[in-house]
Motif scaffolding. Structure first.
Motif, PDB file in Angstrom:
ATOM      1  N   ARG A   1      51.139 -65.114 -12.890  1.00  0.00           N
ATOM      2  CA  ARG A   1      50.530 -66.042 -12.706  1.00  0.00           C
ATOM      3  C   ARG A   1      50.508 -67.201 -13.831  1.00  0.00           C
ATOM      4  O   ARG A   1      50.780 -66.622 -15.548  1.00  0.00           O
ATOM      5  CB  ARG A   1      49.170 -66.142 -12.346  1.00  0.00           C
ATOM      6  N   HIS A   2      51.116 -68.815 -14.361  1.00  0.00           N
ATOM      7  CA  HIS A   2      50.422 -69.061 -15.251  1.00  0.00           C
ATOM      8  C   HIS A   2      49.218 -68.775 -15.960  1.00  0.00           C
ATOM      9  O   HIS A   2      48.221 -69.347 -15.433  1.00  0.00           O
ATOM     10  CB  HIS A   2      50.765 -70.448 -14.908  1.00  0.00           C
ATOM     11  N   GLY A   3      49.044 -68.113 -17.068  1.00  0.00           N
ATOM     12  CA  GLY A   3      48.321 -68.429 -17.993  1.00  0.00           C
ATOM     13  C   GLY A   3      47.316 -66.400 -17.636  1.00  0.00           C
ATOM     14  O   GLY A   3      45.528 -66.820 -17.651  1.00  0.00           O
ATOM     15  N   GLY A   4      48.158 -65.700 -16.495  1.00  0.00           N
ATOM     16  CA  GLY A   4      47.458 -64.550 -16.116  1.00  0.00           C
ATOM     17  C   GLY A   4      47.828 -63.774 -16.738  1.00  0.00           C
ATOM     18  O   GLY A   4      49.490 -63.741 -16.850  1.00  0.00           O
ATOM     19  N   ALA A   5      47.224 -62.171 -15.909  1.00  0.00           N
ATOM     20  CA  ALA A   5      48.116 -61.603 -16.114  1.00  0.00           C
ATOM     21  C   ALA A   5      48.304 -61.250 -14.954  1.00  0.00           C
ATOM     22  O   ALA A   5      48.169 -61.116 -13.998  1.00  0.00           O
ATOM     23  CB  ALA A   5      46.543 -60.344 -15.912  1.00  0.00           C
ATOM     24  N   PRO A   6      49.795 -59.735 -14.667  1.00  0.00           N
ATOM     25  CA  PRO A   6      50.259 -59.712 -14.005  1.00  0.00           C
ATOM     26  C   PRO A   6      49.808 -58.661 -12.986  1.00  0.00           C
ATOM     27  O   PRO A   6      48.866 -58.306 -12.948  1.00  0.00           O
ATOM     28  CB  PRO A   6      51.421 -58.619 -14.607  1.00  0.00           C
ATOM     29  N   ALA A   7      50.129 -59.413 -11.479  1.00  0.00           N
ATOM     30  CA  ALA A   7      49.383 -58.329 -10.108  1.00  0.00           C
ATOM     31  C   ALA A   7      50.540 -57.871 -10.004  1.00  0.00           C
ATOM     32  O   ALA A   7      51.675 -58.336  -9.232  1.00  0.00           O
ATOM     33  CB  ALA A   7      48.297 -59.553  -9.320  1.00  0.00           C
ATOM     34  N   ALA A   8      50.238 -56.375  -9.190  1.00  0.00           N
ATOM     35  CA  ALA A   8      51.138 -55.733  -8.223  1.00  0.00           C
ATOM     36  C   ALA A   8      51.122 -56.328  -7.428  1.00  0.00           C
ATOM     37  O   ALA A   8      49.878 -56.474  -5.953  1.00  0.00           O
ATOM     38  CB  ALA A   8      50.787 -54.362  -8.567  1.00  0.00           C
ATOM     39  N   LEU A   9      52.739 -56.468  -6.815  1.00  0.00           N
ATOM     40  CA  LEU A   9      52.403 -57.206  -4.972  1.00  0.00           C
ATOM     41  C   LEU A   9      52.559 -55.707  -4.225  1.00  0.00           C
ATOM     42  O   LEU A   9      52.458 -55.703  -3.202  1.00  0.00           O
ATOM     43  CB  LEU A   9      53.148 -58.265  -5.094  1.00  0.00           C
ATOM     44  N   LEU A  10      53.868 -55.306  -5.042  1.00  0.00           N
ATOM     45  CA  LEU A  10      54.782 -54.220  -3.482  1.00  0.00           C
ATOM     46  C   LEU A  10      55.045 -52.994  -4.894  1.00  0.00           C
ATOM     47  O   LEU A  10      54.607 -53.428  -5.931  1.00  0.00           O
ATOM     48  CB  LEU A  10      55.923 -54.384  -2.829  1.00  0.00           C
ATOM     49  N   THR A  11      54.512 -52.310  -3.824  1.00  0.00           N
ATOM     50  CA  THR A  11      55.661 -50.496  -5.169  1.00  0.00           C
ATOM     51  C   THR A  11      55.860 -49.677  -4.066  1.00  0.00           C
ATOM     52  O   THR A  11      55.746 -49.241  -2.570  1.00  0.00           O
ATOM     53  CB  THR A  11      53.352 -49.942  -5.225  1.00  0.00           C
ATOM     54  N   ASP A  12      56.562 -48.979  -4.916  1.00  0.00           N
ATOM     55  CA  ASP A  12      57.901 -47.639  -3.684  1.00  0.00           C
ATOM     56  C   ASP A  12      56.537 -46.367  -3.637  1.00  0.00           C
ATOM     57  O   ASP A  12      57.602 -46.163  -3.178  1.00  0.00           O
ATOM     58  CB  ASP A  12      58.172 -47.736  -5.429  1.00  0.00           C
ATOM     59  N   HIS A  13      55.622 -46.963  -3.444  1.00  0.00           N
ATOM     60  CA  HIS A  13      54.863 -45.698  -3.557  1.00  0.00           C
ATOM     61  C   HIS A  13      53.743 -45.881  -2.115  1.00  0.00           C
ATOM     62  O   HIS A  13      52.948 -45.183  -2.090  1.00  0.00           O
ATOM     63  CB  HIS A  13      54.328 -44.943  -4.364  1.00  0.00           C
ATOM     64  N   ASN A  14      53.891 -47.244  -1.686  1.00  0.00           N
ATOM     65  CA  ASN A  14      52.818 -47.528  -0.758  1.00  0.00           C
ATOM     66  C   ASN A  14      53.581 -46.884   0.581  1.00  0.00           C
ATOM     67  O   ASN A  14      54.329 -46.595   0.647  1.00  0.00           O
ATOM     68  CB  ASN A  14      52.265 -49.291  -0.876  1.00  0.00           C
ATOM     69  N   ALA A  15      52.232 -47.438   1.599  1.00  0.00           N
ATOM     70  CA  ALA A  15      53.011 -47.274   3.068  1.00  0.00           C
ATOM     71  C   ALA A  15      54.160 -47.745   3.268  1.00  0.00           C
ATOM     72  O   ALA A  15      54.960 -47.616   4.211  1.00  0.00           O
ATOM     73  CB  ALA A  15      51.678 -47.488   3.935  1.00  0.00           C
ATOM     74  N   ASP A  16      54.332 -48.860   2.637  1.00  0.00           N
ATOM     75  CA  ASP A  16      55.219 -48.883   3.709  1.00  0.00           C
ATOM     76  C   ASP A  16      57.185 -48.386   3.057  1.00  0.00           C
ATOM     77  O   ASP A  16      57.971 -48.917   3.715  1.00  0.00           O
ATOM     78  CB  ASP A  16      55.885 -50.993   3.154  1.00  0.00           C
ATOM     79  N   PHE A  17      57.193 -48.787   1.972  1.00  0.00           N
ATOM     80  CA  PHE A  17      58.201 -48.361   0.989  1.00  0.00           C
ATOM     81  C   PHE A  17      58.624 -46.456   0.244  1.00  0.00           C
ATOM     82  O   PHE A  17      58.887 -45.821  -0.020  1.00  0.00           O
ATOM     83  CB  PHE A  17      58.854 -48.961  -0.039  1.00  0.00           C
ATOM     84  N   LEU A  18      57.814 -45.516   0.698  1.00  0.00           N
ATOM     85  CA  LEU A  18      57.146 -44.255   0.056  1.00  0.00           C
ATOM     86  C   LEU A  18      58.605 -43.190   0.745  1.00  0.00           C
ATOM     87  O   LEU A  18      58.766 -43.098   2.240  1.00  0.00           O
ATOM     88  CB  LEU A  18      55.385 -43.892   0.783  1.00  0.00           C
ATOM     89  N   SER A  19      59.199 -43.751   0.081  1.00  0.00           N
ATOM     90  CA  SER A  19      60.148 -42.350  -0.311  1.00  0.00           C
ATOM     91  C   SER A  19      61.648 -43.148   0.543  1.00  0.00           C
ATOM     92  O   SER A  19      62.950 -42.689   1.352  1.00  0.00           O
ATOM     93  CB  SER A  19      60.174 -40.591   0.898  1.00  0.00           C
ATOM     94  N   ARG A  20      61.611 -44.563   0.833  1.00  0.00           N
ATOM     95  CA  ARG A  20      61.964 -45.393   0.486  1.00  0.00           C
ATOM     96  C   ARG A  20      62.597 -46.312  -0.256  1.00  0.00           C
ATOM     97  O   ARG A  20      62.104 -47.583   0.031  1.00  0.00           O
ATOM     98  CB  ARG A  20      61.874 -46.632   2.292  1.00  0.00           C
TER      99      ARG A  20
END
Length: 186
Positions: free
Chosen positions: A140-159
Motif C-alpha cells: 500500500r502507499h506508505g505501508g508495509a507489504p502484506a501477503a495475499l497468497l502463498t505457494d504453501h496455502n490450502a489453494d496452492f500446496l504442491s501446485r
C-alpha cells in the motif's frame, strides 16, 4: 461423442476475446480453490450431515432442547465450511479483496503501489510452522507489504504452476486498473 459446451479446463480457441459474462465490475477469484481447501470443506460438510442426522434422532426421541443445540452446531459447521471455500483473493475493477476466515479487507487499486511475488518465509497451510516459499504481496502507499497468497496455502500446496498463474493474473489486474485509477485521479 462431442459435447456442445465448454469446460473450464479447456482453452478457448478465440484470440483472448472477453466472453459476454466477463464483467470486470463483479468480484471474481482469479484462480480455482485448491484440493486441500475443497477436501477439508467436503469433510466438514460430511460431518455436518452426520450431526444433522443425530439432531433428527434427538428430535424424534423428544429432546427438543438437545435437538435445537445439535441443529445449531450443524449450522455452525456448514457456515464454517462455506466460509472456508470463500476465502482467498478476489479482484474487480474497483480493487482487491482479501477474504480471510473472520475478516475481509478491500483495497481500491489506487491505494496500492505494487503487487509482486516475493521469496520469503510463508506459513504452511496457515499453521504456525513456516517454510521458505513464494508469496504474492501487496504494498500500500506508505505501508508495509502484506501477503495475499502463498505457494504453501490450502489453494496452492504442491501446485506451483497454479500459484504462478494466479499471481500473474492478480499482477495483471493491478497493472491494468492501478494505472487507470492513477490516470483518473490526476
Amino acid at each position: 461423442m462431442p459435447l456442445p459446451f465448454l469446460t473450464a479446463d479447456r482453452a478457448f480457441d478465440t484470440d483472448d476475446i472477453a466472453l459476454p459474462f466477463d464483467d470486470h465490475d463483479q468480484w471474481r477469484r482469479p484462480y480455482r480453490p485448491g484440493p486441500w481447501r475443497v477436501g477439508l470443506a467436503a469433510l466438514a460438510l460430511l460431518l455436518a450431515s452426520f450431526v444433522l442426522l443425530a439432531a433428527v434422532v434427538i428430535a424424534a426421541a423428544g429432546g427438543t432442547g438437545g435437538a435445537l443445540l445439535t441443529f445449531g452446531f450443524a449450522a455452525l459447521i456448514i457456515g464454517a465450511a462455506l466460509r472456508s471455500l470463500r476465502m482467498g483473493v478476489w479482484v474487480s475493477k474497483a480493487g482487491l479483496r482479501h477474504v480471510a476466515f473472520f475478516t475481509t479487507r478491500t483495497m481500491p487499486w489506487r491505494q496500492t503501489s505494487a503487487v509482486r511475488t516475493a521469496q520469503q518465509p510463508v506459513r504452511w497451510l496457515g499453521l504456525p510452522r513456516t517454510v521458505q516459499g513464494q508469496a504474492l504481496v501487496v504494498v500500500r502507499h506508505g505501508g508495509a507489504p502484506a501477503a495475499l497468497l502463498t505457494d504453501h496455502n490450502a489453494d496452492f500446496l504442491s501446485r506451483v504452476e497454479a500459484f504462478d498463474r494466479a499471481a500473474d493474473t492478480v499482477e495483471a489486474w493491478h497493472a491494468e486498473y492501478a494505472d487507470a485509477g492513477a490516470g483518473a485521479a490526476r
